[in-house]
Motif scaffolding. Structure first.
Motif, PDB file in Angstrom:
ATOM      1  N   UNK A  78      56.624  21.150  24.155  1.00  0.00           N
ATOM      2  CA  UNK A  78      57.371  21.582  23.118  1.00  0.00           C
ATOM      3  C   UNK A  78      58.689  20.590  22.586  1.00  0.00           C
ATOM      4  N   UNK A  79      58.917  19.745  23.842  1.00  0.00           N
ATOM      5  CA  UNK A  79      59.977  18.657  23.684  1.00  0.00           C
ATOM      6  C   UNK A  79      59.352  17.949  22.554  1.00  0.00           C
ATOM      7  N   UNK A  80      58.344  17.534  22.769  1.00  0.00           N
ATOM      8  CA  UNK A  80      57.724  16.713  21.625  1.00  0.00           C
ATOM      9  C   UNK A  80      57.671  16.875  20.097  1.00  0.00           C
ATOM     10  N   UNK A  81      57.627  18.487  20.004  1.00  0.00           N
ATOM     11  CA  UNK A  81      57.770  19.002  18.572  1.00  0.00           C
ATOM     12  C   UNK A  81      59.236  18.892  18.466  1.00  0.00           C
ATOM     13  N   UNK A  82      60.021  19.156  19.394  1.00  0.00           N
ATOM     14  CA  UNK A  82      61.411  19.043  18.959  1.00  0.00           C
ATOM     15  C   UNK A  82      61.841  17.971  18.487  1.00  0.00           C
ATOM     16  N   UNK A  83      61.471  16.800  19.261  1.00  0.00           N
ATOM     17  CA  UNK A  83      61.791  15.253  18.848  1.00  0.00           C
ATOM     18  C   UNK A  83      61.082  15.112  17.465  1.00  0.00           C
ATOM     19  N   UNK A  84      59.877  15.636  17.282  1.00  0.00           N
ATOM     20  CA  UNK A  84      59.451  15.039  15.847  1.00  0.00           C
ATOM     21  C   UNK A  84      59.911  15.737  14.795  1.00  0.00           C
ATOM     22  N   UNK A  85      60.751  17.075  14.961  1.00  0.00           N
ATOM     23  CA  UNK A  85      61.236  17.845  14.047  1.00  0.00           C
ATOM     24  C   UNK A  85      62.766  17.649  13.830  1.00  0.00           C
ATOM     25  N   UNK A  86      63.355  16.987  14.790  1.00  0.00           N
ATOM     26  CA  UNK A  86      64.920  16.673  14.887  1.00  0.00           C
ATOM     27  C   UNK A  86      65.650  18.087  15.572  1.00  0.00           C
ATOM     28  N   UNK A  87      64.845  18.689  16.545  1.00  0.00           N
ATOM     29  CA  UNK A  87      65.326  19.720  17.167  1.00  0.00           C
ATOM     30  C   UNK A  87      65.458  19.372  18.732  1.00  0.00           C
ATOM     31  N   UNK A  88      66.814  19.479  19.221  1.00  0.00           N
ATOM     32  CA  UNK A  88      67.033  18.933  20.581  1.00  0.00           C
ATOM     33  C   UNK A  88      66.649  20.195  21.465  1.00  0.00           C
ATOM     34  N   UNK A  89      66.786  19.657  23.063  1.00  0.00           N
ATOM     35  CA  UNK A  89      66.494  20.763  23.870  1.00  0.00           C
ATOM     36  C   UNK A  89      67.431  22.024  23.629  1.00  0.00           C
ATOM     37  N   UNK A  90      68.674  21.712  23.515  1.00  0.00           N
ATOM     38  CA  UNK A  90      69.910  22.862  23.199  1.00  0.00           C
ATOM     39  C   UNK A  90      69.724  23.551  22.082  1.00  0.00           C
ATOM     40  N   UNK A  91      69.174  22.868  20.936  1.00  0.00           N
ATOM     41  CA  UNK A  91      69.391  23.549  19.794  1.00  0.00           C
ATOM     42  C   UNK A  91      68.001  24.730  19.810  1.00  0.00           C
ATOM     43  N   UNK A  92      67.015  24.168  20.521  1.00  0.00           N
ATOM     44  CA  UNK A  92      65.690  25.042  20.813  1.00  0.00           C
ATOM     45  C   UNK A  92      66.191  26.116  21.424  1.00  0.00           C
ATOM     46  N   UNK A  93      66.896  25.901  22.676  1.00  0.00           N
ATOM     47  CA  UNK A  93      67.280  27.018  23.645  1.00  0.00           C
ATOM     48  C   UNK A  93      68.187  28.041  22.941  1.00  0.00           C
ATOM     49  N   UNK A  94      69.075  27.589  21.859  1.00  0.00           N
ATOM     50  CA  UNK A  94      69.930  28.289  21.292  1.00  0.00           C
ATOM     51  C   UNK A  94      69.097  29.364  20.304  1.00  0.00           C
ATOM     52  N   UNK A  95      68.165  28.819  19.584  1.00  0.00           N
ATOM     53  CA  UNK A  95      67.222  29.523  18.732  1.00  0.00           C
ATOM     54  C   UNK A  95      66.509  30.421  19.770  1.00  0.00           C
ATOM     55  N   UNK A  96      65.754  30.132  20.717  1.00  0.00           N
ATOM     56  CA  UNK A  96      65.129  31.210  21.620  1.00  0.00           C
ATOM     57  C   UNK A  96      65.837  32.242  22.267  1.00  0.00           C
ATOM     58  N   UNK A  97      67.318  32.101  22.521  1.00  0.00           N
ATOM     59  CA  UNK A  97      68.214  33.147  22.933  1.00  0.00           C
ATOM     60  C   UNK A  97      68.961  33.787  21.743  1.00  0.00           C
TER      61      UNK A  97
END
Length: 114
Positions: A78-97
């Motif tokens: 998923x980090x690869x998708x985040x990188x390709x879409x401009x979503x950092x690990x912390x931004x993804x974590x915030x959305x997931x929570x």
């Protein structure tokens, strides 16, 4: 020794790995700069190349990271998708929570993270 359930988490096991095989293969391709460019140019065609289901496509279009994990996407892939879409690990974590980025950052031990 059995695994204890942790509330609001998914254990990435063989069952989940099989479920997310198409998603994870697509993410693995994003390691290549050429493939990232192809993804950015035409996400729909890129998803089609990996035969994603309509549900998987919908989750990816919505950048529903929690849903993608539940669909079997590996967090490292998923980090690869985040990188390709401009979503950092912390931004993804915030959305997931279900938190704002700022709220999520307050729960981290390292200040100034992205």
């Amino acid at each position: 020794m059995g695994l204890k359930s942790i509330p609001d988490t998914s254990i990435f096991d063989l069952r989940l790995s099989r479920r997310g095989l198409r998603l994870n293969r697509m993410c693995t391709a994003l390691c290549s700069p050429v493939e990232r460019d192809a993804f950015k140019r035409d996400e729909e065609a890129f998803m089609e190349r990996f035969s994603l289901s309509e549900t998987e496509k919908r989750l990816l279009r919505a950048r529903d990271f929690k849903g993608l994990i539940e669909a079997g996407m590996n967090i490292y892939a998923m980090l690869k998708v985040g990188s390709a879409t401009g979503n950092s690990l912390y931004r993804m974590g915030a959305q997931m929570r279900g938190e704002s980025y700022e709220e999520f950052l307050k729960t981290r031990n390292i200040s100034g993270a992205v």
